[in-house]
Write an enzyme that holds these catalytic residues in place. Structure first.
Site, PDB file in Angstrom:
ATOM      1  N   TYR A 191      -0.346 -10.126  -3.908  1.00  0.00           N
ATOM      2  CA  TYR A 191      -0.640  -9.300  -2.733  1.00  0.00           C
ATOM      3  C   TYR A 191      -1.822  -8.380  -3.001  1.00  0.00           C
ATOM      4  CZ  TYR A 191      -0.368  -6.185   1.152  1.00  0.00           C
ATOM      5  OH  TYR A 191      -0.698  -5.484   2.273  1.00  0.00           O
TER       6      TYR A 191
ATOM      7  N   TRP B  35      -5.700  -6.444  -1.087  1.00  0.00           N
ATOM      8  CA  TRP B  35      -6.780  -6.483  -0.108  1.00  0.00           C
ATOM      9  C   TRP B  35      -8.063  -7.104  -0.646  1.00  0.00           C
ATOM     10  CZ3 TRP B  35      -8.068  -3.584   4.717  1.00  0.00           C
ATOM     11  CH2 TRP B  35      -6.940  -3.472   5.547  1.00  0.00           C
TER      12      TRP B  35
HETATM   13  N1  LIG Z   1       3.325   5.151  -1.386  1.00  0.00           N
HETATM   14  C1  LIG Z   1       2.694   4.250  -0.638  1.00  0.00           C
HETATM   15  N2  LIG Z   1       2.308   3.087  -1.187  1.00  0.00           N
HETATM   16  C2  LIG Z   1       1.654   2.174  -0.439  1.00  0.00           C
HETATM   17  C3  LIG Z   1       1.376   2.426   0.924  1.00  0.00           C
HETATM   18  C4  LIG Z   1       1.817   3.643   1.485  1.00  0.00           C
HETATM   19  O1  LIG Z   1       1.636   3.921   2.686  1.00  0.00           O
HETATM   20  N3  LIG Z   1       2.456   4.545   0.669  1.00  0.00           N
HETATM   21  N4  LIG Z   1       0.710   1.493   1.659  1.00  0.00           N
HETATM   22  C5  LIG Z   1       0.808   0.109   1.234  1.00  0.00           C
HETATM   23  C6  LIG Z   1      -0.156  -0.737   1.914  1.00  0.00           C
HETATM   24  S1  LIG Z   1      -0.090  -0.680   3.620  1.00  0.00           S
HETATM   25  C7  LIG Z   1      -0.995  -1.585   1.279  1.00  0.00           C
HETATM   26  S2  LIG Z   1      -1.882  -2.713   2.208  1.00  0.00           S
HETATM   27  C8  LIG Z   1      -1.092  -1.630  -0.179  1.00  0.00           C
HETATM   28  C9  LIG Z   1      -2.527  -1.875  -0.697  1.00  0.00           C
HETATM   29  O2  LIG Z   1      -2.482  -2.316  -2.010  1.00  0.00           O
HETATM   30  P1  LIG Z   1      -3.636  -3.220  -2.638  1.00  0.00           P
HETATM   31  O3  LIG Z   1      -4.203  -4.128  -1.617  1.00  0.00           O
HETATM   32  O4  LIG Z   1      -3.104  -3.823  -3.871  1.00  0.00           O
HETATM   33  O5  LIG Z   1      -4.723  -2.104  -3.002  1.00  0.00           O
HETATM   34  P2  LIG Z   1      -6.262  -2.210  -3.333  1.00  0.00           P
HETATM   35  O6  LIG Z   1      -6.630  -0.976  -4.055  1.00  0.00           O
HETATM   36  O7  LIG Z   1      -7.036  -2.517  -2.101  1.00  0.00           O
HETATM   37  O8  LIG Z   1      -6.325  -3.438  -4.356  1.00  0.00           O
HETATM   38  C10 LIG Z   1      -7.267  -4.435  -4.261  1.00  0.00           C
HETATM   39  C11 LIG Z   1      -7.712  -4.853  -5.647  1.00  0.00           C
HETATM   40  O9  LIG Z   1      -8.653  -5.911  -5.486  1.00  0.00           O
HETATM   41  C12 LIG Z   1      -9.752  -5.696  -6.340  1.00  0.00           C
HETATM   42  N5  LIG Z   1     -10.906  -6.399  -5.782  1.00  0.00           N
HETATM   43  C13 LIG Z   1     -11.836  -5.942  -4.916  1.00  0.00           C
HETATM   44  N6  LIG Z   1     -12.737  -6.891  -4.652  1.00  0.00           N
HETATM   45  C14 LIG Z   1     -12.365  -7.979  -5.364  1.00  0.00           C
HETATM   46  C15 LIG Z   1     -12.902  -9.299  -5.507  1.00  0.00           C
HETATM   47  O10 LIG Z   1     -13.902  -9.645  -4.904  1.00  0.00           O
HETATM   48  N7  LIG Z   1     -12.232 -10.163  -6.332  1.00  0.00           N
HETATM   49  C16 LIG Z   1     -11.116  -9.802  -7.006  1.00  0.00           C
HETATM   50  N8  LIG Z   1     -10.533 -10.700  -7.787  1.00  0.00           N
HETATM   51  N9  LIG Z   1     -10.599  -8.572  -6.902  1.00  0.00           N
HETATM   52  C17 LIG Z   1     -11.214  -7.681  -6.075  1.00  0.00           C
HETATM   53  C18 LIG Z   1      -9.886  -4.200  -6.391  1.00  0.00           C
HETATM   54  O11 LIG Z   1     -10.634  -3.792  -7.529  1.00  0.00           O
HETATM   55  C19 LIG Z   1      -8.418  -3.754  -6.420  1.00  0.00           C
HETATM   56  O12 LIG Z   1      -7.952  -3.694  -7.727  1.00  0.00           O
HETATM   57  O13 LIG Z   1      -0.591  -0.400  -0.717  1.00  0.00           O
HETATM   58  C20 LIG Z   1       0.742  -0.137  -0.274  1.00  0.00           C
HETATM   59  N10 LIG Z   1       1.269   1.004  -1.009  1.00  0.00           N
HETATM   60  N1  LIG Z   2      -9.412   5.192   5.010  1.00  0.00           N
HETATM   61  C1  LIG Z   2      -8.442   4.285   4.882  1.00  0.00           C
HETATM   62  N2  LIG Z   2      -7.966   3.650   5.975  1.00  0.00           N
HETATM   63  C2  LIG Z   2      -6.961   2.748   5.847  1.00  0.00           C
HETATM   64  C3  LIG Z   2      -6.422   2.403   4.589  1.00  0.00           C
HETATM   65  C4  LIG Z   2      -6.940   3.096   3.450  1.00  0.00           C
HETATM   66  O1  LIG Z   2      -6.495   2.873   2.309  1.00  0.00           O
HETATM   67  N3  LIG Z   2      -7.931   4.019   3.644  1.00  0.00           N
HETATM   68  N4  LIG Z   2      -5.443   1.441   4.494  1.00  0.00           N
HETATM   69  C5  LIG Z   2      -5.292   0.505   5.608  1.00  0.00           C
HETATM   70  C6  LIG Z   2      -4.015  -0.195   5.567  1.00  0.00           C
HETATM   71  S1  LIG Z   2      -3.808  -1.407   4.396  1.00  0.00           S
HETATM   72  C7  LIG Z   2      -3.017   0.022   6.449  1.00  0.00           C
HETATM   73  S2  LIG Z   2      -1.622  -0.951   6.428  1.00  0.00           S
HETATM   74  C8  LIG Z   2      -3.129   1.053   7.466  1.00  0.00           C
HETATM   75  C9  LIG Z   2      -1.849   1.860   7.576  1.00  0.00           C
HETATM   76  O2  LIG Z   2      -1.862   2.576   8.744  1.00  0.00           O
HETATM   77  P1  LIG Z   2      -0.703   3.626   9.043  1.00  0.00           P
HETATM   78  O3  LIG Z   2       0.587   3.096   8.594  1.00  0.00           O
HETATM   79  O4  LIG Z   2      -0.837   4.010  10.466  1.00  0.00           O
HETATM   80  O5  LIG Z   2      -1.208   4.816   8.105  1.00  0.00           O
HETATM   81  P2  LIG Z   2      -0.501   5.996   7.280  1.00  0.00           P
HETATM   82  O6  LIG Z   2      -1.649   6.820   6.825  1.00  0.00           O
HETATM   83  O7  LIG Z   2       0.424   5.471   6.257  1.00  0.00           O
HETATM   84  O8  LIG Z   2       0.358   6.767   8.325  1.00  0.00           O
HETATM   85  C10 LIG Z   2      -0.176   7.359   9.477  1.00  0.00           C
HETATM   86  C11 LIG Z   2       0.508   8.659   9.742  1.00  0.00           C
HETATM   87  O9  LIG Z   2       1.868   8.439  10.052  1.00  0.00           O
HETATM   88  C12 LIG Z   2       2.532   9.671   9.854  1.00  0.00           C
HETATM   89  N5  LIG Z   2       3.920   9.422   9.487  1.00  0.00           N
HETATM   90  C13 LIG Z   2       4.415   9.034   8.289  1.00  0.00           C
HETATM   91  N6  LIG Z   2       5.760   8.951   8.349  1.00  0.00           N
HETATM   92  C14 LIG Z   2       6.105   9.280   9.609  1.00  0.00           C
HETATM   93  C15 LIG Z   2       7.347   9.378  10.314  1.00  0.00           C
HETATM   94  O10 LIG Z   2       8.423   9.125   9.779  1.00  0.00           O
HETATM   95  N7  LIG Z   2       7.286   9.720  11.617  1.00  0.00           N
HETATM   96  C16 LIG Z   2       6.134   9.994  12.254  1.00  0.00           C
HETATM   97  N8  LIG Z   2       6.174  10.290  13.544  1.00  0.00           N
HETATM   98  N9  LIG Z   2       4.963   9.953  11.618  1.00  0.00           N
HETATM   99  C17 LIG Z   2       4.948   9.586  10.328  1.00  0.00           C
HETATM  100  C18 LIG Z   2       1.822  10.389   8.734  1.00  0.00           C
HETATM  101  O11 LIG Z   2       1.589  11.747   9.079  1.00  0.00           O
HETATM  102  C19 LIG Z   2       0.546   9.597   8.543  1.00  0.00           C
HETATM  103  O12 LIG Z   2      -0.602  10.403   8.482  1.00  0.00           O
HETATM  104  O13 LIG Z   2      -4.201   1.917   7.172  1.00  0.00           O
HETATM  105  C20 LIG Z   2      -5.415   1.219   6.936  1.00  0.00           C
HETATM  106  N10 LIG Z   2      -6.493   2.151   6.968  1.00  0.00           N
HETATM  107 MO   LIG Z   3      -1.713  -2.115   4.444  1.00  0.00          MO
END
Ligand SMILES: Nc1nc2c(c(=O)[nH]1)N[C@H]1C(S)=C(S)[C@@H](COP(=O)(O)OP(=O)(O)OC[C@H]3O[C@@H](n4cnc5c(=O)[nH]c(N)nc54)[C@H](O)[C@@H]3O)O[C@H]1N2
Ligand SMILES: Nc1nc2c(c(=O)[nH]1)N[C@H]1C(S)=C(S)[C@@H](COP(=O)(O)OP(=O)(O)OC[C@H]3O[C@@H](n4cnc5c(=O)[nH]c(N)nc54)[C@H](O)[C@@H]3O)O[C@H]1N2
Ligand SMILES: [Mo]
Length: 770
Positions: A113, A115
């Site tokens: 998993y 990005w």
């Molecule tokens: N506590 C908490 N944890 C969360 C979340 C949260 O809301 N709270 N959100 C979750 C969500 S929504 C997501 S999507 C995940 C994200 O989790 P990840 O998708 O695992 O996070 P990234 O840091 O984007 O990791 C991408 C990796 O790909 C590498 N990479 C970049 N470009 C390339 C490339 O061209 N080739 C290769 N081989 N590697 C590359 C980067 O260096 C990095 O190490 O985290 C989750 N974790």
């Molecule tokens: N700049 C930037 N943008 C991103 C990402 C990033 O790493 N950086 N990650 C991307 C990815 S992979 C994803 S999946 C999306 C995730 O997108 P979201 O899931 O929408 O993003 P979050 O920042 O986890 O949460 C948005 C807001 O929800 C509120 N929230 C949290 N828990 C609760 C709750 O129980 N109730 C209510 N009402 N509100 C709550 C928090 O205040 C938080 O700021 O974002 C994407 N966008």
């Molecule tokens: Mo995500």
């Protein structure tokens, strides 16, 4: 002075032009058609810095000696030995052959998993799966960390998860028709900066400006005030985290109590509403769900809730629910309860009415829908269908053969011997990282392919250095993007790194499947091919002209066929029979026969308020805070953590944790002070940011700080919230990630808080000469 080359490129945070002089990046300019470019584009220079990169293939010394029988506790501790590419790819191919031959292909975990880059061709995990599908298959994953509980429940109650993935009402119709907009979670440019697969134009602010200008009443239900920009003038309802379901049910129950629910809509377009209504009016459990009941759970005002219930009926009203709400224990419920409330209101299928999910969670959700076919490299057919729900990785590694359920089925965890991760960072994304540390010692071999020496790469046996996207050619675009974008090569590969395609192609050849892997095409051959598939589909199916490949490559972009002004379920509302949904009844399911049969305590047959494992209602100690670990403003997850826009959000070299002045006073915490955040699962340092933008009782610490445990104490130095978060499935049904359900203690930190990045860098130098 050399001539400056202008190189069009794209990342998940948008398109831009890289200015290159000689081999050096001297500037980055935003894409001309982007009204709101992301500041993260300025950080990409970090990629070119050798001190941030894995410079050569490497093997952990203990593994090199004993292979599958090495002492796995050496991961992250023992030094790496540099090896050449030929030796590295031979070791990988041999290991794939050994493990699949001895234990079967399901013992190879390649869910991988993450990005990675937004490139659709060098897409690391797709290429990994393509290669392994030619070599007998692998255990993969279903759903995502972003959304799991939400789509699972919607598949059974709405028939599919399109309302979650950007195909509910488009934002232009909301801006035009909605009078009352209730935002559960956020509508924030912070998250809308990014889009999986890249984005051409960031349009959220354009729509929010129209919403503000029209004087739409916006209610922001969130623990964080700036989850909607202040210029929108939203009314802030600082809800207790994880209690939105109670608010939605209270609103619905209040409407039912007044006899104002849309009985005709419930009758024609839903099934099982009697079950839901019996729960709302209290005949099921003796508790009437109304404004007073909801106020007690959510900490919100009773009269305001009752007033909003009336407004939902009396005006054109729309509910938006962020993905964050389902990234929590019982995360199925807020998504289903919102659907239940919208059905009670009865405006689903009307312009600007009803419910939709994930607006602004990604930049393309709510944007005009791309009708074309997005470019993607095929993963080919799967010879075996072995998978886990994505966030159950520690459970799987710790319990081979263990039983669990998912989407109503009884399942068994496979026995994993080999893990191959390419383009993801589980030491960023997974919950309860100290538990993951245990799980990580279980497999015999771990291979990590990444440009960066991430915490995950540090804990691998074999590390393969990939180039970043700016060192190779690719293209970007997805079903929520209005452009396909060229990602042209700007600089030469750093160190000995190779493109993901070249790495997998070399391994595929050693596995004897090279020809089927490459299909005889090289990089530019593939880009032409992938682009042409999209171009000819647009022409033949939609009569939409896109430039030929050479013109596209020169210009750097091509527009895609899109549809604006989309009202979700408009046809179904008019003709529910003809447009029947793919659910058990063909209609919206508010009372589920399937869930009634399954009889789960943590996912009832109707939307229900079920207390999460940890929330302010069971904190006990009044000084425990609810931790929200939301997405970081200045970077994407852990990517470019040391880049300009990420560092700008830190203080004293650490992530900032927002805390309300009232809590800060009680806990004796000053703005800018180093704090220790802890619970039973772990402890992390952060810098306190005392601000009334966050609700009392809540601590907000963004994700993505590079995991930096110090010495043997395990204290995390950088501010990584995942040493604290809870690693349990959302429910037996959805098994999603529950990151936003977490209680913590906070205290001033008096110890020696050495610089997090220096500590991280020392570790790199100790493991590999960087
Ligand atoms: N506590 C908490 N944890 C969360 C979340 C949260 O809301 N709270 N959100 C979750 C969500 S929504 C997501 S999507 C995940 C994200 O989790 P990840 O998708 O695992 O996070 P990234 O840091 O984007 O990791 C991408 C990796 O790909 C590498 N990479 C970049 N470009 C390339 C490339 O061209 N080739 C290769 N081989 N590697 C590359 C980067 O260096 C990095 O190490 O985290 C989750 N974790
Ligand atoms: N700049 C930037 N943008 C991103 C990402 C990033 O790493 N950086 N990650 C991307 C990815 S992979 C994803 S999946 C999306 C995730 O997108 P979201 O899931 O929408 O993003 P979050 O920042 O986890 O949460 C948005 C807001 O929800 C509120 N929230 C949290 N828990 C609760 C709750 O129980 N109730 C209510 N009402 N509100 C709550 C928090 O205040 C938080 O700021 O974002 C994407 N966008
Ligand atoms: Mo995500």
């Amino acid at each position: 002075m050399g001539t400056i080359r202008r190189v069009p490129h794209c990342s998940h945070w948008g398109a831009y032009t890289i200015l290159v002089d000689g081999g050096e990046i001297v500037g980055v300019e935003p894409f001309e058609h982007d009204p709101a470019p992301s500041p993260i584009i300025g950080s990409i220079r970090e990629w070119a810095k050798p001190e941030r990169r894995v410079l050569r293939p490497m093997v952990r010394s203990g593994w090199l000696e004993k292979r599958g029988r090495s002492d796995r506790r050496g991961r992250g501790r023992e030094k790496f030995v540099p090896v050449g590419w030929d030796e590295a790819t031979t070791l990988v191919a041999d290991e794939i052959r050994r493990v699949s031959g001895t234990f079967g292909n399901e013992s190879i975990f390649a869910g991988s998993y993450g990005w990675t880059s937004c490139g659709r061709f060098h897409h690391a995990s797709s290429l990994l799966k393509r290669m392994l599908n030619l070599a007998g298959g692998y255990t993969g994953h279903v759903d995502t960390y972003s959304i799991a509980a939400g789509p699972v429940i919607l598949r059974h109650t709405l028939g599919d998860d399109r309302a979650c993935g950007g195909q509910a009402n488009t934002l232009d119709t909301i801006a035009e028709h909605t009078d009352t907009l209730v935002v559960f979670g956020a509508l924030s440019p912070r998250t809308a900066q990014t889009e999986a697969g890249g984005i051409g134009s960031h349009s959220l602010e354009t729509h929010l400006k129209r919403i503000a200008a029209r004087g739409t009443k916006v209610v922001l239900v969130s623990p964080l005030r700036d989850d909607v920009p202040d210029w929108v003038d939203a009314e802030w309802w600082p809800i207790r985290p994880n209690t939105d379901t109670a608010l939605m049910l209270g609103l619905a129950g209040e409407i039912v109590k007044a006899g104002r629910h849309d009985k005709a809509f419930l009758e024609r377009c839903t099934s099982g509403s009697d079950r839901f209504l019996r729960y709302l009016d209290g005949s099921e459990d003796g508790q009437q769900k109304d404004a007073a009941w909801a106020a007690g759970i959510t900490g919100l005002d009773r009269d305001a809730i009752a007033d909003l219930a009336r407004r939902l009926i009396d005006t054109r009203s729309m509910l938006t629910v962020s993905w964050s709400l389902q990234r929590a224990h019982h995360g199925e419920q807020p998504f289903w309860a919102a659907l239940g409330l919208a059905s009670i209101v009865g405006q689903i299928g009307l312009p600007g009415g009803g419910v939709g999910y994930g607006y602004a969670s990604l930049g393309g959700v709510g944007a005009p829908i791309n009708l074309g076919r997005s470019p993607a490299i095929s993963q080919l057919a799967k010879p075996i269908n072995s998978f886990i729900p994505v966030a159950r990785i520690s459970d799987m590694l710790l319990n081979p053969g263990g039983r669990y359920t998912y989407e109503g089925e009884a399942r068994t965890y496979p026995d994993i011997r080999l893990v191959y991760w390419a383009g993801g960072n589980p030491y960023h994304h997974h919950q309860d990282l100290n538990r993951l540390e245990d799980a990580w010692t279980k497999p015999e071999t771990i291979i990590v392919q990444d440009p960066m020496f991430t915490a995950t790469a540090q804990r691998a046996d074999i590390v393969l250095p990939a180039t970043t996207s700016i060192e190779r050619n690719d293209l970007a675009g997805n079903k929520r993007s209005d452009f396909i974008l060229a990602m042209r090569k700007a600089i030469e590969p750093v160190g000995q790194s190779r493109s993901d395609f070249d790495i997998f192609n070399a391994i595929a050849m050693k596995l004897g499947v090279g020809e089927r892997f490459s299909e005889g095409r090289d990089e530019m051959g593939w880009l032409r091919h992938l682009y042409e598939v999209s171009r000819s589909d647009a022409a033949n199916r939609l009569g939409f002209d896109m430039p030929d490949f050479d013109a596209f490559w020169e210009a750097g972009y091509a527009r895609c066929p899109t549809r604006a002004e989309h009202t979700y379920l408009a046809g179904f509302r008019e003709h529910p029979e003809e447009f029947a949904l793919d659910t058990e009844s063909g209609r919206i399911v508010l009372g589920s026969e399937l869930l009634a049969r399954l009889d789960y305590a943590d996912c009832r047959p109707h939307p229900a308020w079920i207390e999460p494992a940890e929330w302010l209602g069971n904190a006990g100690d009044p000084h425990r805070l609810h931790l929200i670990s939301h997405q970081p403003a200045g970077r994407l997850h852990s990517q470019l953590e040391t880049g300009e826009s990420s560092v700008a959000m830190k203080r004293n070299g650490r992530e900032q944790a927002r805390i309300n002045p009232r809590d800060a006073a009680v806990l004796d915490i000053e703005d800018g002070a180093t704090i220790r955040v802890w619970n039973d699962r772990g402890a992390s340092l952060a810098t306190a940011w005392v601000t009334d933008t966050v609700r009392p009782g809540v601590l907000v610490l963004p994700t993505g700080a590079w995991f930096t445990p110090s010495g043997n104490s395990g204290l995390e130095m950088a501010g990584n919230p995942n040493v604290l978060t809870l690693d349990v499935g959302t429910s037996q049904f959805g098994q999603g990630c529950s990151a936003h359900t977490c209680l913590v203690h906070v205290e001033p930190y008096a110890g020696d808080a050495s610089d997090a990045f220096e500590t991280y860098h020392e570790k790199l130098v100790a493991l590999a000469a960087v």
